[in-house]
Design a protein around this motif. Structure first.
Motif, PDB file in Angstrom:
ATOM      1  N   LYS A 233      12.984   3.338 -17.573  1.00 55.79           N
ATOM      2  CA  LYS A 233      13.057   2.207 -18.506  1.00 55.79           C
ATOM      3  C   LYS A 233      12.390   0.942 -17.975  1.00 55.79           C
ATOM      4  O   LYS A 233      12.454  -0.096 -18.630  1.00 55.79           O
ATOM      5  N   GLY A 234      11.788   1.029 -16.769  1.00 53.36           N
ATOM      6  CA  GLY A 234      10.967  -0.115 -16.372  1.00 53.36           C
ATOM      7  C   GLY A 234      11.272  -0.785 -15.053  1.00 53.36           C
ATOM      8  O   GLY A 234      10.603  -1.768 -14.702  1.00 53.36           O
ATOM      9  N   MET A 235      12.236  -0.304 -14.272  1.00 49.05           N
ATOM     10  CA  MET A 235      12.574  -0.979 -13.016  1.00 49.05           C
ATOM     11  C   MET A 235      11.654  -0.473 -11.909  1.00 49.05           C
ATOM     12  O   MET A 235      12.011   0.383 -11.093  1.00 49.05           O
ATOM     13  N   LEU A 236      10.458  -1.050 -11.869  1.00 52.77           N
ATOM     14  CA  LEU A 236       9.415  -0.619 -10.945  1.00 52.77           C
ATOM     15  C   LEU A 236       8.385  -1.726 -10.826  1.00 52.77           C
ATOM     16  O   LEU A 236       8.300  -2.612 -11.674  1.00 52.77           O
ATOM     17  N   GLY A 237       7.615  -1.671  -9.761  1.00 52.13           N
ATOM     18  CA  GLY A 237       6.556  -2.658  -9.588  1.00 52.13           C
ATOM     19  C   GLY A 237       5.697  -2.327  -8.393  1.00 52.13           C
ATOM     20  O   GLY A 237       6.013  -1.446  -7.591  1.00 52.13           O
ATOM     21  N   ALA A 238       4.593  -3.064  -8.257  1.00 50.81           N
ATOM     22  CA  ALA A 238       3.650  -2.853  -7.159  1.00 50.81           C
ATOM     23  C   ALA A 238       4.043  -3.729  -5.971  1.00 50.81           C
ATOM     24  O   ALA A 238       4.350  -4.918  -6.121  1.00 50.81           O
ATOM     25  N   PHE A 239       4.019  -3.112  -4.777  1.00 49.88           N
ATOM     26  CA  PHE A 239       4.252  -3.835  -3.529  1.00 49.88           C
ATOM     27  C   PHE A 239       3.046  -3.549  -2.640  1.00 49.88           C
ATOM     28  O   PHE A 239       2.880  -2.439  -2.143  1.00 49.88           O
ATOM     29  N   ILE A 240       2.204  -4.555  -2.474  1.00 47.76           N
ATOM     30  CA  ILE A 240       0.933  -4.371  -1.777  1.00 47.76           C
ATOM     31  C   ILE A 240       0.958  -5.127  -0.454  1.00 47.76           C
ATOM     32  O   ILE A 240       1.255  -6.330  -0.420  1.00 47.76           O
ATOM     33  N   ILE A 241       0.667  -4.412   0.612  1.00 54.57           N
ATOM     34  CA  ILE A 241       0.546  -5.034   1.937  1.00 54.57           C
ATOM     35  C   ILE A 241      -0.942  -5.126   2.251  1.00 54.57           C
ATOM     36  O   ILE A 241      -1.621  -4.107   2.412  1.00 54.57           O
ATOM     37  N   GLU A 242      -1.445  -6.345   2.309  1.00 53.80           N
ATOM     38  CA  GLU A 242      -2.861  -6.540   2.589  1.00 53.80           C
ATOM     39  C   GLU A 242      -3.105  -6.474   4.096  1.00 53.80           C
ATOM     40  O   GLU A 242      -2.291  -6.935   4.894  1.00 53.80           O
ATOM     41  N   PRO A 243      -4.231  -5.887   4.502  1.00 51.07           N
ATOM     42  CA  PRO A 243      -4.518  -5.760   5.932  1.00 51.07           C
ATOM     43  C   PRO A 243      -4.949  -7.089   6.540  1.00 51.07           C
ATOM     44  O   PRO A 243      -5.506  -7.945   5.857  1.00 51.07           O
ATOM     45  N   ARG A 244      -4.682  -7.231   7.839  1.00 49.30           N
ATOM     46  CA  ARG A 244      -5.170  -8.424   8.530  1.00 49.30           C
ATOM     47  C   ARG A 244      -6.696  -8.421   8.631  1.00 49.30           C
ATOM     48  O   ARG A 244      -7.340  -9.474   8.551  1.00 49.30           O
ATOM     49  N   SER A 245      -7.257  -7.225   8.802  1.00 50.85           N
ATOM     50  CA  SER A 245      -8.720  -7.088   8.937  1.00 50.85           C
ATOM     51  C   SER A 245      -9.199  -6.051   7.933  1.00 50.85           C
ATOM     52  O   SER A 245      -9.204  -4.842   8.228  1.00 50.85           O
ATOM     53  N   PRO A 246      -9.582  -6.478   6.722  1.00 51.08           N
ATOM     54  CA  PRO A 246     -10.018  -5.514   5.708  1.00 51.08           C
ATOM     55  C   PRO A 246     -11.265  -4.749   6.144  1.00 51.08           C
ATOM     56  O   PRO A 246     -12.141  -5.290   6.835  1.00 51.08           O
ATOM     57  N   ARG A 247     -11.353  -3.494   5.744  1.00 54.21           N
ATOM     58  CA  ARG A 247     -12.557  -2.704   5.958  1.00 54.21           C
ATOM     59  C   ARG A 247     -13.658  -3.210   5.020  1.00 54.21           C
ATOM     60  O   ARG A 247     -13.376  -3.804   3.976  1.00 54.21           O
ATOM     61  N   ALA A 248     -14.866  -2.934   5.372  1.00 51.16           N
ATOM     62  CA  ALA A 248     -15.992  -3.376   4.548  1.00 51.16           C
ATOM     63  C   ALA A 248     -15.880  -2.814   3.135  1.00 51.16           C
ATOM     64  O   ALA A 248     -16.157  -3.514   2.150  1.00 51.16           O
ATOM     65  N   ILE A 249     -15.436  -1.559   3.007  1.00 45.52           N
ATOM     66  CA  ILE A 249     -15.353  -0.918   1.691  1.00 45.52           C
ATOM     67  C   ILE A 249     -14.268  -1.544   0.814  1.00 45.52           C
ATOM     68  O   ILE A 249     -14.280  -1.374  -0.403  1.00 45.52           O
ATOM     69  N   GLU A 250     -13.342  -2.281   1.434  1.00 48.73           N
ATOM     70  CA  GLU A 250     -12.255  -2.914   0.676  1.00 48.73           C
ATOM     71  C   GLU A 250     -12.655  -4.262   0.091  1.00 48.73           C
ATOM     72  O   GLU A 250     -11.897  -4.833  -0.700  1.00 48.73           O
ATOM     73  N   ARG A 251     -13.802  -4.764   0.463  1.00 52.22           N
ATOM     74  CA  ARG A 251     -14.231  -6.067  -0.055  1.00 52.22           C
ATOM     75  C   ARG A 251     -14.829  -5.866  -1.445  1.00 52.22           C
ATOM     76  O   ARG A 251     -15.929  -5.345  -1.602  1.00 52.22           O
ATOM     77  N   VAL A 252     -14.057  -6.272  -2.463  1.00 57.66           N
ATOM     78  CA  VAL A 252     -14.438  -5.985  -3.851  1.00 57.66           C
ATOM     79  C   VAL A 252     -14.395  -7.269  -4.680  1.00 57.66           C
ATOM     80  O   VAL A 252     -13.870  -8.304  -4.250  1.00 57.66           O
ATOM     81  N   ASP A 253     -14.939  -7.152  -5.889  1.00 58.83           N
ATOM     82  CA  ASP A 253     -14.944  -8.297  -6.815  1.00 58.83           C
ATOM     83  C   ASP A 253     -13.699  -8.317  -7.691  1.00 58.83           C
ATOM     84  O   ASP A 253     -13.223  -9.378  -8.086  1.00 58.83           O
ATOM     85  N   VAL A 254     -13.191  -7.138  -8.054  1.00 56.51           N
ATOM     86  CA  VAL A 254     -12.008  -7.031  -8.914  1.00 56.51           C
ATOM     87  C   VAL A 254     -11.037  -6.061  -8.251  1.00 56.51           C
ATOM     88  O   VAL A 254     -11.430  -4.954  -7.856  1.00 56.51           O
ATOM     89  N   ASP A 255      -9.783  -6.471  -8.122  1.00 55.34           N
ATOM     90  CA  ASP A 255      -8.729  -5.628  -7.540  1.00 55.34           C
ATOM     91  C   ASP A 255      -7.677  -5.423  -8.623  1.00 55.34           C
ATOM     92  O   ASP A 255      -6.956  -6.351  -8.985  1.00 55.34           O
TER      93      ASP A 255
END
Length: 375
Positions: A233-255
């Motif tokens: 019924k909806g009790m959920l959500g996104a929990f995102i842990i961002e890295p201290r040092s992003p990989r080159a492939i993670e550098r994006v325009d839209v997330d």
């Protein structure tokens, strides 16, 4: 003088060899009638045609049902005009849904929640309560929501952050919160009677931990008490842990976070069903990261038209080598991160490829959205 008495002869029972020979030729195999109550051993007589029926294969001297109408009482074939009218009616439903996309509905889930910071601790407050939620135009359902949105607010932290999540329970049943995919101390795992008492109606419970270094990526939070109903019924959500040092492939325009669910609200993407789903929008040449999160109870192979996806992460863990696909199966509880290089302009269908989750005679519905690449 002796008199000869005619005695009825018993039909010879076919041997197994006869049976196999006749069967191989595709011919009927004679069957010996079982003994009747009168002791007779006669062979069964062929059944007579029903009254008013011509001999098999004929009707009034011609082959039966030669025009394939099924007889005078069966439905006659549709005329070309009738077939066209039915097709036009179906097409009108499909067109109306496409033209309505993206349809407006009340409420929007998965909205980033900015924490307040006290003594270096990032503090998030989430209130669980029952609400009415509009999944598609005119369709309102009962939802259990965090902060009155489905999915709940998007929480983003960084590796090493001290995090405090305060949960207020305004439901009429107990609950708890589990941080799915996050490797935490046992007492912060959020499972009633295993790691904590349930959060009773009217009570507040606080979780506090350090976002683990080395555990960055796409994770989720959700109820772990009566979860089939509460998460459904909806009790959920996104929990995102961002890295201290992003990989080159993670550098994006839209997330973009795309949460899939198939509970009591039907087949939804970020709490909405088509045509009320939200498109992913980017400009020509941009890179888009899509974080698939399956909070449902079914698998959902997500298929993108027009461009391939490069898979970089599974459950928050980097893949040994990125790989390409256009259809990615997302099982319950899984998170997959992909990169799309937007090099093909236009509006591209993006949907679950279990087709009953996405399309029906009245048009597209459920787990359907679009990637819009603008020139």
């Amino acid at each position: 003088m002796s008199t000869l008495i005619d005695t009825p002869t018993q039909p010879a029972k076919p041997s197994r060899r006869d049976f196999l020979r006749v069967s191989a030729l595709g011919l009927a195999v004679p069957v010996v009638a079982a003994a009747c109550g009168n002791g007779g051993g006669e062979t069964a007589a062929p059944a007579a045609p029903a009254a008013g029926t011509a001999a098999a294969g004929t009707h009034g001297g011609t082959t039966a049902d030669s025009n394939h109408t099924g007889g005078t009482t069966a439905p006659h074939p549709k005329t070309p005009a009738e077939i066209r009218a039915a097709a036009d009616a179906m097409d009108a439903h499909h067109e109306a849904g496409i033209k309505a996309f993206p349809a407006r509905t009340a409420g929007k889930g998965n909205q980033p929640l900015q924490p307040r910071v006290e003594n270096g601790v990032k503090i998030y407050e989430l209130t669980a309560e029952k609400i009415q939620w509009e999944t598609e135009p005119g369709k309102r359902v009962e939802a259990f929501a965090y902060n009155q949105q489905v999915p709940g607010p998007q929480l983003r932290v960084r590796e090493g952050d001290r995090v405090r999540v305060i949960v207020h329970n305004k439901l009429e049943q107990s609950t708890a919160m589990h941080f799915h995919g996050v490797e935490l101390p046992n007492d912060q795992d959020g499972v009633p009677f295993i790691t904590q008492p349930p959060i009773k109606p009217g009570e507040t419970y606080t979780y506090e931990f350090t976002a683990p270094v080395g555990n960055s990526g796409s994770h989720m939070y959700h109820s772990h008490h009566n979860a089939a109903e509460q998460v459904g019924k909806g009790m959920l959500g996104a929990f995102i842990i961002e890295p201290r040092s992003p990989r080159a492939i993670e550098r994006v325009d839209v997330d973009y976070v795309m949460i899939l669910n198939d509970g009591m609200h039907g087949y939804t993407i970020n709490g909405k069903g088509f045509p009320a789903t939200e498109p992913v929008v980017a400009r020509m040449g941009q890179k888009v990261r899509i974080r698939f999160m399956n909070e449902g109870m079914m698998i959902h192979p997500m298929h993108l038209h027009g461009m391939h996806m490069t898979v970089i992460d599974k459950d928050g863990w980097a893949q040994p080598a990125p790989w390409k696909c256009d259809t990615l199966n997302v099982a319950p509880g899984e998170r997959w991160d992909v990169i799309v290089n937007c090099n093909n302009p236009g509006v591209w269908a993006f949907h679950c490829h279990i087709l009953p989750h996405a399309e029906a005679p009245n048009g597209m519905f459920g787990m359907v959205t679009a990637l819009i690449v603008e020139k």
